[in-house]
Design a protein around this motif. Structure first.
Motif, PDB file in Angstrom:
ATOM      1  N   GLU A  12       1.302   4.333  -3.923  1.00 25.21           N
ATOM      2  CA  GLU A  12       1.854   2.981  -3.907  1.00 25.21           C
ATOM      3  C   GLU A  12       3.199   2.924  -4.651  1.00 25.21           C
ATOM      4  O   GLU A  12       4.058   2.113  -4.341  1.00 25.21           O
ATOM      5  N   ARG A  36     -10.920   2.370  -2.300  1.00 25.50           N
ATOM      6  CA  ARG A  36     -10.143   2.474  -1.072  1.00 25.50           C
ATOM      7  C   ARG A  36     -10.022   1.107  -0.391  1.00 25.50           C
ATOM      8  O   ARG A  36     -10.978   0.342  -0.334  1.00 25.50           O
ATOM      9  N   GLY A  37      -8.827   0.831   0.099  1.00 30.33           N
ATOM     10  CA  GLY A  37      -8.581  -0.466   0.736  1.00 30.33           C
ATOM     11  C   GLY A  37      -8.283  -1.568  -0.278  1.00 30.33           C
ATOM     12  O   GLY A  37      -8.174  -2.739   0.083  1.00 30.33           O
ATOM     13  N   GLY A  38      -8.142  -1.186  -1.557  1.00 27.33           N
ATOM     14  CA  GLY A  38      -8.084  -2.174  -2.636  1.00 27.33           C
ATOM     15  C   GLY A  38      -6.791  -2.955  -2.775  1.00 27.33           C
ATOM     16  O   GLY A  38      -6.720  -3.891  -3.588  1.00 27.33           O
ATOM     17  N   SER A  39      -5.762  -2.625  -2.011  1.00 17.42           N
ATOM     18  CA  SER A  39      -4.520  -3.404  -2.130  1.00 17.42           C
ATOM     19  C   SER A  39      -4.722  -4.856  -1.719  1.00 17.42           C
ATOM     20  O   SER A  39      -4.057  -5.757  -2.244  1.00 17.42           O
ATOM     21  N   ASP A  40      -5.631  -5.086  -0.778  1.00 13.05           N
ATOM     22  CA  ASP A  40      -5.941  -6.474  -0.393  1.00 13.05           C
ATOM     23  C   ASP A  40      -6.422  -7.241  -1.624  1.00 13.05           C
ATOM     24  O   ASP A  40      -6.038  -8.387  -1.864  1.00 13.05           O
ATOM     25  N   THR A  88      -2.533   8.102   1.152  1.00 13.54           N
ATOM     26  CA  THR A  88      -3.704   8.197   0.259  1.00 13.54           C
ATOM     27  C   THR A  88      -4.683   9.242   0.783  1.00 13.54           C
ATOM     28  O   THR A  88      -5.215  10.046   0.008  1.00 13.54           O
ATOM     29  N   PHE A 127      -3.644  -1.783  -5.356  1.00 13.74           N
ATOM     30  CA  PHE A 127      -4.721  -0.792  -5.482  1.00 13.74           C
ATOM     31  C   PHE A 127      -4.879  -0.245  -6.898  1.00 13.74           C
ATOM     32  O   PHE A 127      -5.824   0.426  -7.193  1.00 13.74           O
ATOM     33  N   SER A 147       0.853  -1.190   0.000  1.00 12.78           N
ATOM     34  CA  SER A 147       0.000   0.000   0.000  1.00 12.78           C
ATOM     35  C   SER A 147       0.885   1.236   0.000  1.00 12.78           C
ATOM     36  O   SER A 147       2.102   1.147   0.170  1.00 12.78           O
ATOM     37  N   ALA A 148       0.236   2.389  -0.096  1.00 14.04           N
ATOM     38  CA  ALA A 148       0.932   3.664   0.073  1.00 14.04           C
ATOM     39  C   ALA A 148       1.379   3.783   1.532  1.00 14.04           C
ATOM     40  O   ALA A 148       0.764   3.197   2.424  1.00 14.04           O
TER      41      ALA A 148
HETATM   42  N1  ASP Z   1      -3.681   3.075  -0.407  1.00 12.39           N
HETATM   43  C1  ASP Z   1      -5.029   2.703  -0.712  1.00 12.39           C
HETATM   44  C2  ASP Z   1      -5.958   3.234   0.378  1.00 12.39           C
HETATM   45  O1  ASP Z   1      -5.514   3.829   1.345  1.00 12.39           O
HETATM   46  C3  ASP Z   1      -5.202   1.229  -0.907  1.00 12.39           C
HETATM   47  C4  ASP Z   1      -4.894   0.369   0.308  1.00 12.39           C
HETATM   48  O2  ASP Z   1      -4.155   0.767   1.196  1.00 12.39           O
HETATM   49  O3  ASP Z   1      -5.376  -0.756   0.344  1.00 12.39           O
HETATM   50  O4  ASP Z   1      -7.132   3.074   0.257  1.00 12.39           O
END
Ligand code: ASP
Ligand code: ADP
Ligand code: MG
Length: 605
Positions: free
Chosen positions: A74, A152-156, A47, A136, A41-42
């Motif tokens: 990222e 958002r949260g898409g790195s998973d 982000t 992400f 992730s970043a």
């Molecule tokens: N950096 C992105 C976010 O904060 C993706 C992630 O961290 O999963 O949403």
């Protein structure tokens, strides 16, 4: 030798020291004889900071430019982590989403992955390199090769998709908590770690607000049978395993968009009890379901619509053999509730036999608004009226008239390409059984929801299809869909109110869309309330266990918290309460189900 995908979230790579520590862990994994692909992730809250920057320039920035901006976060981390690995003597190469060949739809800021071209990654792995991938982000399949992000949260989601595409042995999600806990430890510090959880339970928790995993990541793990573990990047503890059933074979093409529905279920052994005009105050649902639980009666679906005047309607379904007893409880309690709060009308019990519940089963139902809309449209085209709706991330159910059952099954199987002869159609008694053990595994909180209500929607087949079709066209996901039980006749047309919840960021667009349609469709007023909190309990073990709902409602009643809306599916119960009561609500429910552990969970800053 195993192939392992490891994903490190923002806090885990939040500083140069943290990146160095991640490099050490990756190296250790390689030294143990594994090939490793790392997704990052970043750094820290990068982000969020980028979003703030954009908002200083524009209140409504273009989604394409947002993707261009947010995807930079990222890219910083991949380069730094790759350098850190090289410093340790480990050959490594950083790659952007595009370079990895993560091909997505052109839908900016919430693109779904279509496929991943694994050749380049496989080549570098053969050369003994660690691949460090920017999570992400992806690249559109259009000729313009647009940079996209997954939400958002898409790195998973990037990590699990890569694990599926590479057929990795397993995927580890490293984060700032020891694993998946009974609730968010930042809000309830004595939340307890779970050693494992089923993917259906995790899908519900994630879509109901537990941000420890992106729901789409769990969807992919379930659909492709990816071994998934959530762990802390600060310790060597084993964390939580997310257990997926053996998947049906599926293509890696259209990875996130193909076949959202993999089964149709039906249950004809149902009856519905509705209590109309019960007082809108704390303790009413607790009292009703408390009495039902004392009689050891198991209820299936429960809905409580939003109040009208100072009264609510509550409806629930039970299996036919216990209908008489459930009805007796409701009839006995109605006058008690009435005297406690003399209301303009009379509290009244309505019973309907000969109903059936028909459900579509899959993963990612709420996240894909078009799926529920298609179900409603299919039923409408088949002339089937919908009496009750229950939505969840793994199932959408409609209660219908039993005489419509066969037609409904046939139409849904056709619409979702389910072969009737195959294993995709399940009748009553063959449905997934409840999990063993505790009925409730976790409690989730979502403060980012808004409630929309449309008054006086004409009650005929096709209304739900129209309404949710309109929202699906704008990619707006809907949860907790509730039609009032009460019917008002306006100009000779019977009407009901429909209420539902959407993400706050979609509320304005949803309201606008619906207002545009309201005149033509003869709908009444459209009301929006963003000052709500949605609290939910999740557990596969609540199937067939009387008293779970009663316990949740009693916990809220004890703290004088009024429930504004109730919606359930088989493995979750959600209640909407006033936003300023969320802390008490969450803590009371967590305590009522005795979910607390003996240790306090410390979350790194
Ligand atoms: N950096 C992105 C976010 O904060 C993706 C992630 O961290 O999963 O949403
Ligand atoms: P990352 O940056 O590693 O992706 P996130 O912030 O996205 O981390 O997710 C981890 C956070 O999820 C935790 O710090 C915690 O506050 C929150 N969380 C919410 N619900 C849960 C839960 N049931 N179990 C664990 N963590 C949870
Ligand atoms: Mg995350």
């Amino acid at each position: 030798m195993a192939l392992i995908v490891q994903k490190y979230g923002g806090t885990s790579v939040g500083s140069v020291e943290r990146i160095a520590s991640v490099a050490e862990r990756v190296l250790k994994t390689v030294k143990a004889g594994n090939s490793v692909v790392v997704v990052v992730s970043a750094m820290g809250k990068t982000t969020d900071s980028l979003v703030k920057l954009a908002n200083q320039i524009s209140t409504n920035p273009s989604r394409r430019e947002m993707d261009m901006l947010l995807s930079t976060g990222e890219q910083v981390t991949i380069a730094l982590l790759s350098m850190a690995l090289q410093e340790l003597g480990q050959p490594a190469i950083s790659l952007t989403g595009a370079q990895v060949g993560i091909v997505t739809e052109a839908e900016h800021t919430r693109a779904r992955i279509l496929h991943i071209q694994p050749e380049r990654v496989e080549r570098h792995l053969k050369d003994g390199k660690v691949i460090v991938v920017a999570g992400f982000q992806g690249i559109s399949s259009t000729s313009e090769l647009e940079i996209t992000t997954l939400g958002r949260g898409g790195s998973d989601t990037s990590a699990v998709a890569i694990a599926a595409a590479l057929k990795a042995n397993y995927c580890e999600i490293y984060t700032d908590v020891p694993g998946i806990l009974t609730t968010d430890p930042r809000l309830v510090p004595d939340a307890q770690l779970m050693a494992e959880i089923t993917c259906d339970e995790m899908l519900e928790l994630a879509s109901l607000g537990a941000k420890v995993l992106h729901p789409r990541a769990v969807e992919i793990a379930r659909n492709y049978g990816v071994e998934l573990v959530v762990r802390s990047s600060w310790t060597d503890e084993p964390g939580t395993r997310v257990i997926s059933p053996t998947p049906q074979p599926r293509s890696l093409n259209d990875l996130e968009i193909a076949r959202p529905v993999d089964g149709v279920e039906f249950d004809t052994d149902q009856a519905r009890v509705a209590l109309l005009r019960v007082p809108d105050r704390p303790g009413v649902a607790a009292r009703l379901f408390g009495e039902i639980a004392r009689q050891n009666l198991d209820v299936d679906l429960i809905i409580q619509s939003i109040h009208e005047g100072n009264t609510n309607d509550i409806a629930f379904t039970v299996a036919t053999p216990i209908l008489k007893r459930a009805e007796a409880v409701a009839t006995a309690i109605a006058p008690v509730l009435r005297t406690a709060n003399p209301s303009p009308g009379e509290a009244e019990v309505m019973v309907q036999q000969q109903i059936a519940k028909i459900s579509i089963v899959g993963a990612g139902m709420i996240g894909r608004p078009g799926v529920a809309a298609q179900m409603f449209a299919t039923l409408s085209d088949a002339g089937v009226n919908i009496l009750m709706i229950s939505t969840s991330e793994v199932k959408v159910s409609c209660v219908i008239d039993a005489t419509d059952g066969d037609r409904a099954i046939e139409a849904l199987c056709q619409a979702f390409e389910i072969r009737e002869q195959g294993s995709g159609v399940r009748g009553q008694g063959e449905q997934r059984s409840g999990g063993a053990g505790e009925p409730v595994r976790g409690v989730a909180l979502d403060l980012n929801q808004a409630r929309l209500a449309i008054r006086q929607v004409p009650d005929h087949p096709g209304m739900a299809a129209k309404l949710f079709g309109l929202l699906a066209e704008h990619n707006i996901s809907v949860d907790m869909i509730i039609q009032s039980q009460r019917c008002h006749v306006i100009d000779g047309v019977p009407t009901r109110d429909i209420a539902f919840t959407v993400a706050q960021i979609d509320a304005e667009a949803a309201q606008k869309t619906l207002e545009q349609a309201a005149v033509e469709l003869k709908w009444g007023e459209i009301i929006v309330d963003s000052a709500i909190a949605k609290v939910s309990i999740v557990g596969a073990g609540m199937v067939g266990q009387p008293g779970v709902a009663a316990k949740m409602f009693a916990a809220l009643a004890q703290h004088q918290i009024n429930i504004q809306m109730i919606a359930t599916s088989e493995i979750k119960i959600s209640a909407v309460v006033a936003q300023d009561q969320w802390v008490t609500a969450l803590q009371a429910i967590h305590a009522a189900f005795e979910l607390a552990g003996s240790d306090k969970i410390e979350v790194p800053a």
